[in-house]
Each structure stands twice: as structure tokens, then as C-alpha cells.
Design a protein around this motif. Structure first.
Motif, short mmCIF file in Angstrom:
data_model
loop_
_atom_site.label_atom_id
_atom_site.label_comp_id
_atom_site.label_asym_id
_atom_site.label_seq_id
_atom_site.Cartn_x
_atom_site.Cartn_y
_atom_site.Cartn_z
N ASN A 94 31.81 33.52 37.31
CA ASN A 94 31.28 34.17 36.11
C ASN A 94 29.76 34.17 36.12
O ASN A 94 29.12 35.15 35.75
CB ASN A 94 31.76 33.46 34.85
CG ASN A 94 33.21 33.72 34.55
OD1 ASN A 94 33.79 34.66 35.08
ND2 ASN A 94 33.80 32.90 33.72
N ALA B 282 35.42 43.13 30.70
CA ALA B 282 35.50 42.12 31.76
C ALA B 282 36.72 41.23 31.55
O ALA B 282 37.44 40.90 32.51
CB ALA B 282 34.24 41.28 31.78
N THR B 283 36.97 40.87 30.29
CA THR B 283 38.11 40.00 29.99
C THR B 283 39.42 40.70 30.34
O THR B 283 40.32 40.12 30.94
CB THR B 283 38.09 39.61 28.51
OG1 THR B 283 36.81 39.08 28.20
CG2 THR B 283 39.15 38.58 28.20
N THR C 116 31.46 35.81 29.10
CA THR C 116 32.60 35.75 30.01
C THR C 116 33.07 34.31 30.21
O THR C 116 34.24 34.07 30.47
CB THR C 116 32.28 36.38 31.38
OG1 THR C 116 31.12 35.75 31.93
CG2 THR C 116 32.05 37.86 31.28
N TYR D 35 25.86 38.18 28.46
CA TYR D 35 27.12 38.64 29.04
C TYR D 35 27.79 37.50 29.80
O TYR D 35 28.99 37.26 29.67
CB TYR D 35 26.84 39.82 29.96
CG TYR D 35 27.98 40.19 30.88
CD1 TYR D 35 29.12 40.83 30.39
CD2 TYR D 35 27.93 39.90 32.24
CE1 TYR D 35 30.16 41.16 31.23
CE2 TYR D 35 28.96 40.22 33.09
CZ TYR D 35 30.08 40.85 32.58
OH TYR D 35 31.10 41.17 33.42
N GLY E 139 28.59 36.66 38.80
CA GLY E 139 28.94 38.02 38.36
C GLY E 139 28.10 38.47 37.19
O GLY E 139 27.76 39.64 37.06
N LYS F 165 25.01 40.32 38.11
CA LYS F 165 25.14 41.53 38.93
C LYS F 165 25.55 42.75 38.09
O LYS F 165 25.70 43.84 38.62
CB LYS F 165 26.21 41.31 40.00
CG LYS F 165 25.81 40.32 41.09
CD LYS F 165 26.92 40.26 42.11
CE LYS F 165 26.57 39.34 43.25
NZ LYS F 165 27.73 39.13 44.14
#
Lengths: 276, 296
Positions: B223, B166-167, B80, B76, B226, B229
């Protein structure tokens, strides 16, 4: 003349491009709005089609059948408490770190900033156990109190207040102001931009955060909006229509506020540097 | 007596920091120490627990789910990086151009998704990413002759679906970061480069990118942090995080389950501790790269 025409073409292409991009980014929100007027059954089968006869207000009316209003109030209490106490103690401590010299100042500041780097996940279990032992689970105080000493809030307030000229504070001292009056009547009014940014950052957190309220608030009537809405997607019969109607009522006030105070929102969110 | 205290420049700073420090100590410092304590114990439920030394740590490193989660978080995070740096960077450069009219409107529109909570964003994308051919994204793909994809069902597409969310949510925020950097670049440099015959792409590559490097590093580390998390999207997209074949299991989901489904508070604390160490290392790298240590 030719140059002029060429520039107009560039401007036109640019507008076309950004209109398409904007529509693309607005699409999910637009779709939420449209979906809130569809029945849950029609949501997945009708695709782009929305016939006038299919429009229903039932989703909005049905929100009264779940504790949606209660969740809304809980989120407002969370946001209100977090802002009131959080902004107060962060700005007060930020002022001390910015404008006074005292023992252990640098080491204390460093410890507080270092704690900011640790993810909330690490503290979830200990906090839950601690709160459970003192009976603060499923309780507004238990929800709000552990969040208000926000290291980032302190850091942000301090960075801004360092820029306040000392002469201004000394002038107030000569006029007989106490240190407390200086904070209240000199520092706070000057620091309005940073207080606004913190208010927005804290309220967005309270409005949007899932994992913390999910851990603390254990019964339906104590859920915040995020927790309550997250319970509606699961199960055998997810109530998407209802969920979308609720979502519209949750995000439209925020978008309206954003359009009114764009700069504060942008400085609050970008300074936060927290994706989530 | 009391009034005099308010005028004391030695005592008042302590009075000012006391409320913050008191709450910080109880709700931040103590839980961190308590997490370390719990991670060395086997705790079932809320009471008691036996000291087990490093057993939880040995267990986590032999737990195949832990590695699955770590890999998923990393996938992930990498995703991102691929979307949330180039897309906002190019859009910011275009917004900064003098040919872009109405840039404040576009900027505001692109920022709006960041205001939508992750719960709501995930719920909306459950509808948009519906796997049937009437799903919205699948309908759009259909216009281009691409067959319907099983977005949230196919284990290969679960992480890409989260990256898509997310994007969508974060492009506007990163645009603001890049625009802040772009306003600092002297326009004369571009003009000089144009006179020397550099085309648009050369100017972008040789001027814009090197000068924006600090901001790119900053966004990249956001990024990075994040990425480890990740919780809410997975929790909402798959009813409490039961993604197909654990293809979107993350560290935070694993921690939440260990604590609140299995009541293994000791093991959950260990996962939290390991997460914190991963994130701490990345944060320190960020501070090093952005020159925090040189400043003071």
C-alpha cells in the motif's frame, strides 16, 4: 441436536453475508454490462431502471466507427511480444542465476533486484527521449523492448528453478545433453507453473497498463486498449455507452480465462506484488 | 567448435544471461543514469539543454504543487491502509472458518475486480459515482436516507472516491495473501484458547493478528509503495488529471504534465528522481521488516 441447529444457523448467516458481499463486488462489472446496452444519454438519468424497450445494441455496432479493433490488435501484439521475449529471456537468465556459479553473480543479481524497486515513472522521460532519438516512438518495438528485461520475472523464475534438483541436470549431462538442451528439455518443462504465472502477469500488464503505452504510442491507430479507452472519457461529449461496450469486450475474455485457470492467475498476480 | 561451446559450463551461463543483461543495461540502467543527468539540466523539448546544477531540485522543494501532490499521495496511501488491511483480513478469517461453505466461489468472485484494468474501473466508477440523485451510489445512499454526494466534484471527496476504487479492485488479492498466512496457523492454538475461555474476538486479537503480522506488514508496504505511484485513476476520472482544485493532483500526474504538456524534460526527471527516492526508502523499510537481509 441443539448444537447442530446452532451450526446450521452459522452456516446460513455466513452464506447470506458472502452472497451480499459478492453482489457488492460484482456490481460495478454488472453495471458495466448493463450500461453497455443503454444509450449514453440514458446512462446518467435512468439510475437503476432498465426498461426492455430501452435496450440498444447500437453501442456495440458503433465500435466499428472508432479504431477499437485496431486497439485490440495492438494490445494483442503488445501482450504477445512481451510474453514471447520476456518469458524467454527471464527464464533463461533465471536458470543461469539458479543453477550455475559464475563471477559477479551475486552482485549482478543484487543490482537487478535493486532496479526493480525503482518506479517506472523515473524512467519514463529518459526512455521517451532515447526512443525518440532512435525513431522508436509510436512503434511496437519501442513499446515492447524496454519492458522485457523484467527484474521481477527473472527473480520469480530463479526462485522456482533453485528448487530443481541438481541430480536431474547431472543425469541429463551424463546422457550427453548440452547445457542449452538441459534448459530446453529439462528445465523448461519442469518450470511450467512459473512460466504460466509469468505469462499471466505479463499479459495482464500489457492488457491493462496505461502510463507506458500512453507515453510511447502517440497516434490513434497505434493506441493500445487502455490508451484508446482513456481518450473516450474526456472531451465535451464523453461516449460512455460506447466505452462500456468496449470495456465489456476487453474484460470478458480475461474473466473467462481466469475462470479456466484460476490458480495460475492467482499465483501470477499475488506473486507480482504490484498494485496497479 | 560451436557445438563444444554449448557443453561449456563456464561460458554457457554468460550466454544465458546475455540477452537479459544487454536489454536491462540499455533500457533500465542507462535510463536511470540518464534521468540523473537530465535532472541536472534545463531541457525544453527533445534537444539540447543547459547544465543548471541543482536548480531543478531547489525548484521542486519550493514548488507548492509538489507539496500538494505529496500530501494527496499520502492521504490516498493512508486511506488504503484503513480499508485494504482490515476489510480483507476480516473477510479472509471468515472465509477460513469451517462454517463457510462455497469459499472457493466467493474467493474467485472477490478476485475478479483485480482483473479489470484501472482505465476501465475508473470509467465505470465515473458512472457509479455520478453526482446527480440518479447516480448509482447516490441512489443506494438514498435508500438509507443519505442525500446525494458530489463524489467527483467536491474536492473533499475526490481522494475518498479513488480509495473506494482501490478497495474494490484490491480486496480479493489481499484476501489471498491473508489466507496464505492463515493456513499456516495451527488450529490447536485456537482450540486451546477456546478451552481457556477465550471468545471469538479475543482469539482474533491475541492469536490471529500477531501470527499474521508478517503478512500485514507485507500488505502495508505494498500500500505504501502503491500510494506514491497513483496515476491512472486520476488521469481517467478527471480527463487527464484536472481534478477539482488540484484535490487529487499526484506526483505521477505532475511528472506526466511537466514532461508531456510543458515539455520540461529536466524538471520532469527531477520529479521522477524524487519519487524514486521516496519509493526506494519505503521498499528498503519493507525488506528490513520482512527480514530479507537476514535470509542471505
Amino acid at each position: 441436536m441443539k448444537q447442530n441447529k446452532y451450526n446450521r444457523l452459522k452456516i446460513g448467516l455466513m452464506i447470506t453475508f458472502f452472497v451480499i458481499i459478492s453482489l457488492l463486488y460484482l456490481m460495478p462489472i454488472l453495471w458495466m454490462f448493463i450500461s453497455s446496452f443503454k444509450t449514453s444519454g440514458a446512462l446518467f438519468t435512468t439510475g437503476f431502471r432498465l426498461a426492455i424497450k430501452d435496450i440498444t445494441f447500437k453501442n456495440y455496432l458503433d465500435l466499428s466507427s472508432i479504431p477499437f479493433g485496431r486497439w485490440y490488435i495492438n494490445s494483442l501484439i503488445f501482450a504477445g511480444g512481451y510474453i514471447t521475449f520476456g518469458v524467454f529471456i527471464c527464464s533463461l537468465a533465471g536458470f543461469a542465476f539458479a543453477k550455475y556459479d559464475f563471477r559477479f553473480k551475486n552482485i549482478l543479481f543484487l543490482i537487478i533486484i535493486a532496479a526493480q524497486m525503482l518506479p517506472i515513472h523515473m524512467q519514463l522521460v529518459p526512455l521517451f527521449v532515447m526512443l525518440a532519438k532512435i525513431g522508436f516512438i509510436n512503434n511496437y518495438i519501442g513499446l515492447i523492448l524496454p519492458m522485457i528485461a523484467n527484474p521481477f520475472g527473472l527473480f520469480f523464475a530463479r526462485q522456482y528453478m533453485v528448487g530443481i534438483p541438481d541430480d536431474l541436470l547431472n543425469a541429463a549431462r551424463i546422457d550427453g545433453a548440452s547445457e542449452w538442451q538441459i534448459y530446453l528439455h529439462v528445465v523448461l518443462p519442469i518450470s511450467k507453473p512459473v512460466l504460466a504465472a509469468l505469462t499471466i502477469l505479463f499479459s495482464l500488464f500489457a492488457w491493462n497498463e496505461l502510463i507506458w503505452p500512453l507515453v510511447v504510442m502517440r497516434t490513434e491507430e497505434m493506441f493500445t486498449l487502455s490508451v484508446g479507452l482513456s481518450t473516450m472519457v474526456g472531451g465535451y461529449e464523453p461516449q460512455y455507452g460506447l466505452l462500456m461496450a468496449g470495456s465489456v469486450l476487453v474484460i470478458f475474455p480475461i474473466i473467462a480465462l481466469f475462470l479456466l485457470m484460476q490458480e495460475h492467475f492467482i499465483s501470477g498476480l499475488t506473486a507480482g506484488g504490484i498494485k496497479g | 567448435m560451436f557445438k563444444k561451446l554449448f557443453y561449456n559450463k563456464k561460458i554457457m551461463p554468460w550466454v544465458f544471461i546475455f540477452p537479459f543483461l544487454f536489454i536491462f543495461a540499455i533500457f533500465k540502467a542507462v535510463p536511470i543514469i540518464y534521468a540523473a543527468f537530465l535532472s541536472l539540466h534545463e531541457v525544453n523539448g527533445l534537444v539540447g539543454g543547459d547544465f543548471v546544477g541543482l536548480k531543478n531540485y531547489i525548484r521542486i522543494f519550493s514548488d507548492s504543487e509538489f507539496y500538494t501532490a505529496l500530501i494527496n499521495n499520502t492521504k490516498y496511501m493512508v486511506g488504503t491502509m484503513v480499508t485494504l488491511i482490515p476489510i480483507p483480513l476480516v473477510l479472509a478469517v471468515l472465509l477460513d472458518s469451517k462454517f463457510c461453505k462455497g469459499k472457493n466461489i466467493y474467493k474467485a468472485i472477490l478476485f475478479i475486480p483485480a482483473l479489470v484494468s484501472l482505465v476501465i474501473a475508473s470509467a465505470v466508477f465515473r458512472i457509479l459515482l455520478h453526482e446527480g440523485d440518479t447516480g448509482i451510489l447516490n441512489s443506494i445512499l438514498g435508500w438509507f436516507g443519505i442525500g446525494p454526494q458530489k463524489w467527483l466534484v467536491n474536492p473533499l471527496l475526490t481522494i475518498p472516491s479513488i480509495i473506494l476504487i482501490a478497495t474494490w479492485r484490491w480486496t480479493g488479492v489481499n484476501i489471498i495473501y491473508f489466507l496464505t498466512g492463515l493456513t499456516g496457523i495451527n488450529q490447536e492454538m485456537y482450540e486451546a484458547a477456546s478451552i481457556d475461555g477465550a471468545n471469538v474476538f479475543q482469539r482474533f486479537y491475541y492469536i490471529t493478528i500477531p501470527l499474521l503480522k508478517p503478512i500485514i506488514v507485507f500488505v502495508a508496504t505494498l500500500n505504501l509503495i502503491g500510494g506514491y505511484k497513483l496515476f491512472t485513476e486520476v488521469y481517467v476520472l478527471w480527463d487527464g488529471g484536472n481534478s477539482p482544485g488540484q484535490s487529487a493532483l499526484t506526483l505521477a500526474i505532475k511528472l506526466y504534465r511537466a514532461a508531456f504538456s510543458y515539455f520540461k524534460m529536466g524538471y520532469a526527471s527531477t520529479i521522477g528522481f524524487v519519487m524514486a527516492i521516496i519509493i526506494l526508502i519505503f521498499s528498503l523499510i519493507q525488506l528490513k521488516l520482512t527480514g530479507f537481509f537476514e535470509e542471505e
